[in-house]
Design a protein around this motif. Structure first.
Motif, PDB file in Angstrom:
ATOM      1  N   PHE A 247       0.737  -1.304   0.167  1.00  0.00           N
ATOM      2  CA  PHE A 247      -0.178  -0.181  -0.036  1.00  0.00           C
ATOM      3  C   PHE A 247       0.980   1.076  -0.540  1.00  0.00           C
ATOM      4  O   PHE A 247       1.428   1.523   1.134  1.00  0.00           O
ATOM      5  N   PRO A 248       0.330   2.278  -0.929  1.00  0.00           N
ATOM      6  CA  PRO A 248      -0.355   1.389  -2.035  1.00  0.00           C
ATOM      7  C   PRO A 248       0.129   1.976  -3.703  1.00  0.00           C
ATOM      8  O   PRO A 248      -0.979   1.695  -4.170  1.00  0.00           O
ATOM      9  N   LEU A 249       1.331   0.741  -3.932  1.00  0.00           N
ATOM     10  CA  LEU A 249       1.751   0.529  -4.667  1.00  0.00           C
ATOM     11  C   LEU A 249       1.669  -1.078  -5.826  1.00  0.00           C
ATOM     12  O   LEU A 249       1.774  -0.853  -6.966  1.00  0.00           O
ATOM     13  N   GLY A 250       0.360  -1.291  -4.592  1.00  0.00           N
ATOM     14  CA  GLY A 250      -0.260  -1.989  -5.161  1.00  0.00           C
ATOM     15  C   GLY A 250       1.006  -3.410  -5.491  1.00  0.00           C
ATOM     16  O   GLY A 250       0.309  -4.471  -6.651  1.00  0.00           O
ATOM     17  N   THR A 251       2.215  -3.730  -5.158  1.00  0.00           N
ATOM     18  CA  THR A 251       3.615  -4.225  -5.797  1.00  0.00           C
ATOM     19  C   THR A 251       3.571  -5.908  -4.646  1.00  0.00           C
ATOM     20  O   THR A 251       2.634  -5.365  -3.878  1.00  0.00           O
ATOM     21  N   VAL A 252       4.152  -7.183  -5.101  1.00  0.00           N
ATOM     22  CA  VAL A 252       3.853  -8.281  -4.322  1.00  0.00           C
ATOM     23  C   VAL A 252       5.751  -8.819  -3.601  1.00  0.00           C
ATOM     24  O   VAL A 252       6.289  -7.987  -4.900  1.00  0.00           O
ATOM     25  N   LEU A 253       5.446  -8.185  -2.345  1.00  0.00           N
ATOM     26  CA  LEU A 253       6.851  -8.924  -1.912  1.00  0.00           C
ATOM     27  C   LEU A 253       7.403 -10.265  -2.607  1.00  0.00           C
ATOM     28  O   LEU A 253       6.468 -11.457  -1.707  1.00  0.00           O
ATOM     29  N   ALA A 254       8.442 -10.482  -3.217  1.00  0.00           N
ATOM     30  CA  ALA A 254       8.389 -11.812  -3.629  1.00  0.00           C
ATOM     31  C   ALA A 254       9.097 -13.074  -2.553  1.00  0.00           C
ATOM     32  O   ALA A 254       9.655 -12.306  -1.415  1.00  0.00           O
ATOM     33  N   ALA A 255       8.583 -14.254  -2.653  1.00  0.00           N
ATOM     34  CA  ALA A 255       8.925 -14.835  -2.137  1.00  0.00           C
ATOM     35  C   ALA A 255      10.221 -15.034  -1.371  1.00  0.00           C
ATOM     36  O   ALA A 255      10.807 -15.134  -0.189  1.00  0.00           O
ATOM     37  N   PRO A 256      11.528 -14.953  -2.157  1.00  0.00           N
ATOM     38  CA  PRO A 256      13.114 -14.862  -1.998  1.00  0.00           C
ATOM     39  C   PRO A 256      13.096 -13.500  -0.690  1.00  0.00           C
ATOM     40  O   PRO A 256      13.674 -13.496   0.792  1.00  0.00           O
ATOM     41  N   GLU A 257      12.498 -12.242  -1.294  1.00  0.00           N
ATOM     42  CA  GLU A 257      12.330 -10.888  -0.070  1.00  0.00           C
ATOM     43  C   GLU A 257      11.793 -10.931   1.303  1.00  0.00           C
ATOM     44  O   GLU A 257      11.829 -10.977   2.509  1.00  0.00           O
ATOM     45  N   ARG A 258      11.197 -11.897   1.097  1.00  0.00           N
ATOM     46  CA  ARG A 258       9.629 -12.638   2.052  1.00  0.00           C
ATOM     47  C   ARG A 258      10.847 -13.391   3.267  1.00  0.00           C
ATOM     48  O   ARG A 258      11.165 -13.103   4.250  1.00  0.00           O
ATOM     49  N   GLN A 259      11.688 -14.836   2.536  1.00  0.00           N
ATOM     50  CA  GLN A 259      12.375 -14.830   3.764  1.00  0.00           C
ATOM     51  C   GLN A 259      13.834 -14.532   4.080  1.00  0.00           C
ATOM     52  O   GLN A 259      13.769 -14.929   5.012  1.00  0.00           O
ATOM     53  N   LEU A 262      12.143 -12.424   6.895  1.00  0.00           N
ATOM     54  CA  LEU A 262      11.638 -13.246   8.330  1.00  0.00           C
ATOM     55  C   LEU A 262      13.319 -14.026   8.851  1.00  0.00           C
ATOM     56  O   LEU A 262      13.178 -14.266   9.932  1.00  0.00           O
ATOM     57  N   GLN A 263      14.563 -14.274   8.116  1.00  0.00           N
ATOM     58  CA  GLN A 263      15.377 -14.240   8.499  1.00  0.00           C
ATOM     59  C   GLN A 263      16.316 -13.354   9.408  1.00  0.00           C
ATOM     60  O   GLN A 263      17.001 -13.679  10.670  1.00  0.00           O
ATOM     61  N   TRP A 264      16.450 -12.149   9.246  1.00  0.00           N
ATOM     62  CA  TRP A 264      16.486 -10.390   9.560  1.00  0.00           C
ATOM     63  C   TRP A 264      16.035 -10.569  11.174  1.00  0.00           C
ATOM     64  O   TRP A 264      16.762  -9.786  12.004  1.00  0.00           O
ATOM     65  N   ALA A 265      14.918 -10.880  11.065  1.00  0.00           N
ATOM     66  CA  ALA A 265      14.340 -11.052  12.464  1.00  0.00           C
ATOM     67  C   ALA A 265      14.147 -11.869  12.691  1.00  0.00           C
ATOM     68  O   ALA A 265      14.937 -11.952  14.387  1.00  0.00           O
ATOM     69  N   ARG A 266      14.776 -12.956  13.285  1.00  0.00           N
ATOM     70  CA  ARG A 266      15.498 -14.245  13.564  1.00  0.00           C
ATOM     71  C   ARG A 266      16.686 -13.987  14.540  1.00  0.00           C
ATOM     72  O   ARG A 266      16.437 -14.672  15.344  1.00  0.00           O
ATOM     73  N   GLU A 267      17.241 -13.649  13.655  1.00  0.00           N
ATOM     74  CA  GLU A 267      18.829 -13.180  13.692  1.00  0.00           C
ATOM     75  C   GLU A 267      19.309 -12.300  15.656  1.00  0.00           C
ATOM     76  O   GLU A 267      19.735 -12.891  15.944  1.00  0.00           O
ATOM     77  N   ALA A 291       0.001 -15.729   2.932  1.00  0.00           N
ATOM     78  CA  ALA A 291       0.490 -14.412   4.111  1.00  0.00           C
ATOM     79  C   ALA A 291       2.144 -14.530   4.920  1.00  0.00           C
ATOM     80  O   ALA A 291       2.541 -15.713   5.016  1.00  0.00           O
ATOM     81  N   MET A 292       2.760 -13.964   5.479  1.00  0.00           N
ATOM     82  CA  MET A 292       3.711 -13.740   5.730  1.00  0.00           C
ATOM     83  C   MET A 292       4.050 -14.460   6.984  1.00  0.00           C
ATOM     84  O   MET A 292       5.007 -15.153   7.029  1.00  0.00           O
ATOM     85  N   GLN A 293       2.741 -14.271   7.860  1.00  0.00           N
ATOM     86  CA  GLN A 293       2.815 -15.107   8.956  1.00  0.00           C
ATOM     87  C   GLN A 293       2.973 -16.238   8.651  1.00  0.00           C
ATOM     88  O   GLN A 293       3.371 -17.683   9.288  1.00  0.00           O
ATOM     89  N   SER A 294       2.496 -16.920   7.391  1.00  0.00           N
ATOM     90  CA  SER A 294       1.957 -18.281   7.014  1.00  0.00           C
ATOM     91  C   SER A 294       3.379 -19.082   7.063  1.00  0.00           C
ATOM     92  O   SER A 294       3.669 -20.655   7.380  1.00  0.00           O
ATOM     93  N   LEU A 295       4.723 -18.144   6.951  1.00  0.00           N
ATOM     94  CA  LEU A 295       5.932 -19.291   6.681  1.00  0.00           C
ATOM     95  C   LEU A 295       6.910 -18.623   7.616  1.00  0.00           C
ATOM     96  O   LEU A 295       7.879 -19.034   7.919  1.00  0.00           O
ATOM     97  N   ASP A 296       5.992 -18.524   8.810  1.00  0.00           N
ATOM     98  CA  ASP A 296       7.175 -18.112   9.768  1.00  0.00           C
ATOM     99  C   ASP A 296       6.967 -18.755  11.072  1.00  0.00           C
ATOM    100  O   ASP A 296       5.938 -17.987  12.054  1.00  0.00           O
ATOM    101  N   PRO A 297       7.385 -19.895  11.280  1.00  0.00           N
ATOM    102  CA  PRO A 297       7.521 -21.019  12.259  1.00  0.00           C
ATOM    103  C   PRO A 297       7.456 -20.562  13.575  1.00  0.00           C
ATOM    104  O   PRO A 297       7.760 -20.778  15.406  1.00  0.00           O
ATOM    105  N   LYS A 298       8.715 -19.533  13.628  1.00  0.00           N
ATOM    106  CA  LYS A 298       9.107 -18.782  14.640  1.00  0.00           C
ATOM    107  C   LYS A 298       8.683 -17.765  15.322  1.00  0.00           C
ATOM    108  O   LYS A 298       9.463 -17.084  16.402  1.00  0.00           O
ATOM    109  N   GLY A 299       7.990 -17.130  14.970  1.00  0.00           N
ATOM    110  CA  GLY A 299       7.084 -16.195  15.740  1.00  0.00           C
ATOM    111  C   GLY A 299       7.457 -14.578  16.152  1.00  0.00           C
ATOM    112  O   GLY A 299       7.820 -14.402  16.575  1.00  0.00           O
ATOM    113  N   LYS A 300       7.547 -14.696  14.482  1.00  0.00           N
ATOM    114  CA  LYS A 300       8.217 -13.590  14.575  1.00  0.00           C
ATOM    115  C   LYS A 300       7.676 -11.729  13.201  1.00  0.00           C
ATOM    116  O   LYS A 300       7.589 -11.088  13.429  1.00  0.00           O
ATOM    117  N   VAL A 301       6.629 -12.219  14.118  1.00  0.00           N
ATOM    118  CA  VAL A 301       5.084 -11.907  12.470  1.00  0.00           C
ATOM    119  C   VAL A 301       3.843 -11.330  12.754  1.00  0.00           C
ATOM    120  O   VAL A 301       3.436 -12.869  13.529  1.00  0.00           O
TER     121      VAL A 301
END
Length: 464
Positions: A247-259, A262-267, A291-301
């Motif tokens: 929001f507002p550009l309407g783009t989608v964050l690619a899967a590699p960037e999501r991961q 998530l790795q940054w948050a876990r560190e 959702a990113m939360q669905s890729l987050d087993p460590k509870g960082k989202v």
């Protein structure tokens, strides 16, 4: 001296007219702190009435703290800390289009991206569900202060089926829209004091965190979105994202960037991503984005959503899914805040979802919005020399980038004269210099098909 007239034909009593007039004069600053009011006898003589209504008005003003009295001296204006009236100067000076009311009654072509299609709301079904809940009568009791468990259960089931979100009922927090939930997070993370946001991004969310003393770190959206390297450089521990439909550009964050995020948050302990699943219900091409939360087993989202676009903004009902590790801290720091949404409203929505009406309505609206989206897209694509389209195939708006170098405000003014509600993309930028060409968010939810065609034609042929 107070000079005003009373309306003897009004249904309002004389004392109320006097009270309201003096109160208005104080609130507008025309009567200043310490200024002496005329005596009750003087004012009654001036207004050609008996003294009783004036005495009653003065007593009411004194009871509410607008005036005070000194024995043997009379009445004086009290000190009012905040006297500017809402809806005047703020509206003129505010650059934030999100905060302005853009009434559907004043536009021939309402392309407000915040609106939804009210004409297809399931009124009769909603009325029937409401009647059924009212007949149960248990909604009159206080209920669960953290939110109705039946609603939390339905939200959990829906999020798992539609977004892949996995959670327990104890992780769900219900609130009066996203704004209230963000206030809770501002309290929960008050020790952090800095939060990163996408630029452009959700202006209102930035305003909420800023009002709680947070420093807002605006990070310009790159091709790959916000990267861990940028977050490391800025030294933040919180990052607010709209990954499935930026929001507002309407783009989608690619899967590699999501991961990578998530790795940054876990560190490092204490790092969290706040996922605002904006407009996630509506995609018109390909499969839904998990959702990113669905890729987050460590509870960082921290996942946030709302019923505003799925049903109506009038509900003021949102939900938040907290990581398990934050639940004890949330109860400790935010346990005093009870859910502000009425138990009746929560039970109605829970029943509406449980009986299958919610998903039935969503499926219907997806078809309607897709048809409107395609009409708007086809119309804009007729003018390739005038506009370039971005952010299509999802959500309730598209972005029209104007290729001709025209002044943005001039175009907004011309659109207003033509009866067109036009929202500039620059309203979501802290630094609009980053926006190379003027662009506008064109919402297609509220106007009908004919209005979309006529409105876009006027924009492209006469304004853009």
């Amino acid at each position: 001296m107070l000079v005003f007239s009373l309306d003897n034909q009004s249904n309002k009593p004389l004392y109320q007219q006097i009270y309201e007039h003096i109160k208005q004069e104080i609130m507008k600053g025309r009567l200043s702190y310490g200024e002496k009011l005329p005596s009750a006898r003087e004012l009654a003589s001036t207004l050609l009435i008996s003294r009783n209504p004036v005495d009653t008005a003065y007593e009411q003003l004194m009871a509410e703290g607008y005036v005070y009295s000194l024995p043997q001296k009379g009445y004086y204006v009290n000190e009012i800390t905040y006297i500017k009236e809402y809806g005047q100067e703020e509206e003129k000076n505010s650059p934030c289009f999100e905060e302005r009311e853009e009434s559907s009654q004043q536009w021939k072509y309402n392309f407000n991206p915040d609106e939804v299609d009210y004409s297809h709301f399931p009124y009769s079904t909603f009325r029937s569900v409401t009647r059924s809940v009212l007949e149960q009568r248990d909604f009159l009791s206080s209920g669960n202060p953290k939110g109705e468990q039946e609603l939390c259960k339905e939200v959990a089931k829906y999020l798992y089926r539609s977004r892949g979100v996995q959670c327990e009922l104890s992780q769900i927090v219900m609130g009066a829209g996203i704004g209230y939930l963000l206030q809770l997070l501002s309290v929960l993370f008050r020790s952090k004091k800095r939060i990163a946001f996408e630029e452009p991004g959700y202006v209102r969310a930035k305003g909420i965190f800023s009002s709680y003393g947070f420093e807002i770190v605006n990070l310009p959206i790159q091709r790959e979105g916000i990267t861990p390297e940028i977050l490391e450089r800025e030294g933040v521990e919180l990052c607010y994202l709209t990954p499935s439909h930026q929001f507002p550009l309407g783009t989608v964050l690619a899967a590699p960037e999501r991961q990578r995020l998530l790795q940054w948050a876990r560190e490092k302990e204490g790092r969290y991503l706040i996922e605002d699943d904006h407009d996630s219900e509506y995609r018109y091409k390909g499969k839904p984005i998990p959702a990113m939360q669905s890729l987050d087993p460590k509870g960082k989202v921290i996942y946030i959503g709302t019923f505003s676009k799925a049903l109506t903004p009038a509900l003021r009902l949102g939900y938040m899914v907290l990581p398990k590790e934050l639940i004890p801290m949330f109860h400790r720091d935010c346990g005093v805040y009870n859910c502000p949404v009425s138990r009746l409203d929560q039970q109605i929505i829970a029943s509406f979802m449980r009986e299958g009406y919610f998903e039935k309505h969503l499926n219907r609206m997806r078809k309607i919005y897709k048809e409107k989206h395609d009409i708007m897209l086809n119309m804009l694509q007729k003018y390739p020399e005038k506009v370039k389209v971005h952010g299509d195939y999802a959500g309730l708006y598209v972005i029209a980038e104007v290729l001709k170098r025209r002044n943005e405000q001039d175009m907004v003014n011309e659109a207003t004269l033509a009866g067109i509600c036009l929202r500039p993309l620059s309203a979501y930028y802290q630094d609009s210099v980053l926006l190379k060409k003027p662009a506008f968010l064109l919402g297609f939810a509220l106007p009908d098909k004919e209005q979309i065609q006529k409105g876009v034609s006027i924009l492209c042929e006469e304004i853009f």
